[in-house]
Design a protein around this motif. Structure first.
Motif, PDB file in Angstrom:
ATOM      1  N   PRO A  15       0.824  -1.211   0.000  1.00  0.00           N
ATOM      2  CA  PRO A  15       0.000   0.000   0.000  1.00  0.00           C
ATOM      3  C   PRO A  15       0.861   1.266   0.000  1.00  0.00           C
ATOM      4  O   PRO A  15       1.975   1.280   0.546  1.00  0.00           O
ATOM      5  CB  PRO A  15      -0.796  -0.096   1.305  1.00  0.00           C
ATOM      6  CG  PRO A  15      -0.561  -1.451   1.854  1.00  0.00           C
ATOM      7  CD  PRO A  15       0.665  -2.002   1.208  1.00  0.00           C
ATOM      8  N   ILE A  16       0.312   2.305  -0.592  1.00  0.00           N
ATOM      9  CA  ILE A  16       0.938   3.631  -0.616  1.00  0.00           C
ATOM     10  C   ILE A  16      -0.007   4.601   0.078  1.00  0.00           C
ATOM     11  O   ILE A  16      -1.221   4.590  -0.169  1.00  0.00           O
ATOM     12  CB  ILE A  16       1.178   4.128  -2.059  1.00  0.00           C
ATOM     13  CG1 ILE A  16       2.037   3.150  -2.844  1.00  0.00           C
ATOM     14  CG2 ILE A  16       1.791   5.531  -2.056  1.00  0.00           C
ATOM     15  CD1 ILE A  16       2.058   3.438  -4.351  1.00  0.00           C
ATOM     16  N   SER A  17       0.537   5.454   0.941  1.00  0.00           N
ATOM     17  CA  SER A  17      -0.255   6.496   1.578  1.00  0.00           C
ATOM     18  C   SER A  17       0.586   7.762   1.665  1.00  0.00           C
ATOM     19  O   SER A  17       1.723   7.728   2.156  1.00  0.00           O
ATOM     20  CB  SER A  17      -0.671   6.049   2.983  1.00  0.00           C
ATOM     21  OG  SER A  17      -1.440   7.055   3.604  1.00  0.00           O
ATOM     22  N   ASN A  18       0.040   8.844   1.142  1.00  0.00           N
ATOM     23  CA  ASN A  18       0.717  10.151   1.192  1.00  0.00           C
ATOM     24  C   ASN A  18       2.168  10.081   0.716  1.00  0.00           C
ATOM     25  O   ASN A  18       3.074  10.579   1.375  1.00  0.00           O
ATOM     26  CB  ASN A  18       0.624  10.752   2.593  1.00  0.00           C
ATOM     27  CG  ASN A  18      -0.806  11.047   2.966  1.00  0.00           C
ATOM     28  OD1 ASN A  18      -1.576  11.564   2.147  1.00  0.00           O
ATOM     29  ND2 ASN A  18      -1.190  10.695   4.173  1.00  0.00           N
ATOM     30  N   ARG A  47       4.219   7.553   0.467  1.00  0.00           N
ATOM     31  CA  ARG A  47       5.134   6.615   1.125  1.00  0.00           C
ATOM     32  C   ARG A  47       4.594   5.194   1.065  1.00  0.00           C
ATOM     33  O   ARG A  47       3.388   4.972   1.141  1.00  0.00           O
ATOM     34  CB  ARG A  47       5.307   6.990   2.596  1.00  0.00           C
ATOM     35  CG  ARG A  47       5.954   8.330   2.806  1.00  0.00           C
ATOM     36  CD  ARG A  47       6.125   8.605   4.258  1.00  0.00           C
ATOM     37  NE  ARG A  47       6.311   7.326   4.969  1.00  0.00           N
ATOM     38  CZ  ARG A  47       6.712   7.203   6.201  1.00  0.00           C
ATOM     39  NH1 ARG A  47       6.950   8.252   6.903  1.00  0.00           N
ATOM     40  NH2 ARG A  47       6.863   6.021   6.757  1.00  0.00           N
ATOM     41  N   MET A  94       3.662   1.873   2.730  1.00  0.00           N
ATOM     42  CA  MET A  94       3.161   1.604   4.072  1.00  0.00           C
ATOM     43  C   MET A  94       3.734   0.286   4.615  1.00  0.00           C
ATOM     44  O   MET A  94       3.008  -0.584   5.080  1.00  0.00           O
ATOM     45  CB  MET A  94       1.630   1.571   4.070  1.00  0.00           C
ATOM     46  CG  MET A  94       1.000   2.902   3.689  1.00  0.00           C
ATOM     47  SD  MET A  94       1.533   4.264   4.751  1.00  0.00           S
ATOM     48  CE  MET A  94       0.898   3.749   6.323  1.00  0.00           C
ATOM     49  N   THR A 145       7.253  -1.055  10.498  1.00  0.00           N
ATOM     50  CA  THR A 145       8.484  -0.484  11.044  1.00  0.00           C
ATOM     51  C   THR A 145       9.711  -1.312  10.703  1.00  0.00           C
ATOM     52  O   THR A 145      10.754  -0.781  10.351  1.00  0.00           O
ATOM     53  CB  THR A 145       8.367  -0.345  12.577  1.00  0.00           C
ATOM     54  OG1 THR A 145       7.252   0.494  12.861  1.00  0.00           O
ATOM     55  CG2 THR A 145       9.631   0.253  13.169  1.00  0.00           C
TER      56      THR A 145
END
Length: 143
Positions: free
Chosen positions: A107-110, A112, A114, A117
């Motif tokens: 997934p990509i969000s804003n 970046r 996802m 960590t």
């Protein structure tokens, strides 16, 4: 909001047998495209039958060594295989590729990826002789 598609292929220089962290190589190849995505998906595809892609721990390099050791226990090179045209390591490499897989959605969000960590993108070379490998990267999302 508009829809965005991008696709490119990158060539990974030949890497020795084992599992290699390639997250930075992927990110540098698509940094510009990722930056405009608000919500989307990055799809990775390895266009080969004797290497694979995995998502796993990116912190301790021993994990990559243990990953390779574990695959070698599951699929031993010394077993009797019919397909040996390209060498003793070829059929075990095909089996490892099928077990680990040749693609992933992230997934990509804003702008970046996802990833968790401690997650990184692994390239797993299952052959003894390094060879350049092609990775196809497809991005789809809303800008």
């Amino acid at each position: 909001m508009s829809s965005f598609w991008a696709q490119k292929s990158i060539t990974l220089r030949g890497k020795r047998r084992g599992c290699h962290l390639i997250t930075d190589e992927i990110l540098s190849a698509v940094n510009e495209e990722l930056s405009s995505i608000r919500v989307g998906i990055l799809y990775l595809f390895c266009a080969h039958t004797s290497c694979s892609l995995s998502l796993n721990e990116n912190y301790d390099p021993d994990v990559r060594k243990d990953f390779e050791d574990g695959l070698n226990r599951i699929v031993p090179e010394e077993a009797k295989y019919r397909h040996t045209t390209e060498g003793r390591d070829d059929m075990p490499a095909h089996l490892k590729t099928s077990l680990v897989g040749s693609s992933h959605f992230i997934p990509i969000s804003n702008g970046r990826l996802m990833l968790g960590t401690w997650q990184g993108i692994y390239f797993c070379e299952h052959r003894n002789s390094p060879s350049n490998r092609e990775i196809v990267i497809t991005i789809n999302g809303s800008t």
